[in-house]
Enzyme design. Structure first.
Site, PDB file in Angstrom:
ATOM      1  N   CYS A  19      34.439  35.774  42.308  1.00  0.00           N
ATOM      2  CA  CYS A  19      35.566  36.696  42.154  1.00  0.00           C
ATOM      3  C   CYS A  19      35.550  37.660  43.324  1.00  0.00           C
ATOM      4  O   CYS A  19      34.582  38.402  43.497  1.00  0.00           O
ATOM      5  CB  CYS A  19      35.445  37.446  40.831  1.00  0.00           C
ATOM      6  SG  CYS A  19      36.697  38.731  40.588  1.00  0.00           S
ATOM      7  N   CYS A  63      41.609  35.216  46.215  1.00  0.00           N
ATOM      8  CA  CYS A  63      41.363  35.276  44.773  1.00  0.00           C
ATOM      9  C   CYS A  63      41.087  33.845  44.345  1.00  0.00           C
ATOM     10  O   CYS A  63      41.870  32.939  44.672  1.00  0.00           O
ATOM     11  CB  CYS A  63      42.561  35.845  44.022  1.00  0.00           C
ATOM     12  SG  CYS A  63      42.415  35.732  42.214  1.00  0.00           S
TER      13      CYS A  63
END
Length: 279
Positions: A75, A190
């Site tokens: 992440c 992302c």
């Protein structure tokens, strides 16, 4: 070591599956725990003062329950803020983070016009701007913070195809034309976004290179397991891979998500509820 390594892959939701797939390809001998902090999703909407303690508390519990040999923070939003804190809090556990792949984009770009498609949290981080200054000083860099694209990727994994219009609205600012030149590289900052790569390519107003760091993260994970932890490099073959998905919410995944997880090689699914108040 004679046993197989145990690898924890952690994300706010399902985006980290794009990283899990690449790590599993390099380490098919490993036992995997894929942890999705769906109770905290989306991380991009959390203020820094809430995100850091949230990730630290969830990771602490996952380490206690699963005893991984290495943790992959799949992440960008969490890595750009919390990674130093994790390494300080758990000094005996190696962490591999995920940061915007600005350096390879700057190297590959011919027009020297690149965009970074990320969450608002990643776009706002000083760390991201430091990467731009360090590795893309000779480029025109456009930072695009999408508020909905990660959620659309989650919907996709749940069996709801995102509307083209919604995806196009979020990605349009990443395509820049100036003085006869165009953006030619877009960093997918992302891990959710590569889940939509087919749709992103189809809707792009012109061809670009989509820079996905998953394979580089996998190579780094394999290197750390070998050089720092002491596990030999995987010998290949086709061993049975042990993979479990852990969700921090209150409901088990439905049949469509279970089918999607199976497509990644994950059969076992469990709940370890950790509501936001847990942090």
């Amino acid at each position: 070591m004679s046993r197989a390594p145990k690898i924890l892959v952690f994300d706010s939701g399902l985006g980290g599956l794009t990283v899990f797939a690449e790590v599993a390809r390099l380490r098919p001998d490993a036992a995997f725990v894929y942890a999705a902090d769906e109770a905290g999703f989306p991380y991009g909407a959390l203020p820094e003062t809430a995100l850091a303690p949230r990730v630290l508390s969830v990771i602490e519990r996952l380490i206690a329950q699963h005893a991984p040999d290495i943790a992959v923070i799949a992440c960008n939003t969490a890595s750009t803020l919390v990674l130093p804190h994790l390494r300080s809090a758990f000094p005996n556990l190696p962490f591999v983070g995920t940061v915007p792949a600005i350096k390879p984009a700057a190297i590959q770009s011919r027009t020297k016009m690149i965009s970074v498609l990320a969450t608002p949290g990643t776009v706002a981080r000083d760390y991201t701007r430091e990467l731009v200054r360090a590795y893309a000083a000779d480029c025109s860099v456009t930072l695009v913070g999408s508020t909905t694209l990660a959620g659309l990727a989650e919907d996709f994994m749940q069996g709801a195809p995102p509307p083209d219009g919604g995806v196009s609205r979020e990605t349009a600012p990443a395509f820049v034309e100036r003085n006869g030149q165009r953006t030619d590289c877009i960093v997918l900052a992302c891990t959710h976004y590569p889940l939509l790569i087919d749709q992103l390519k189809r809707l792009a107003p012109w061809p670009v290179e989509w820079i996905d760091p998953a394979s580089a993260i996998a190579r780094r994970t394999d290197q750390v397991l070998t050089d720092q932890v002491g596990f030999p490099t995987s010998s290949g073959g086709d061993p049975v891979r042990l993979a479990e998905a852990v969700f921090t919410g209150s409901k088990m995944p439905g049949p469509r998500l279970r089918a999607a997880l199976r497509s990644f090689g994950i059969e076992a699914v469990s709940l370890e509820p950790m509501p936001l108040a847990f942090a």
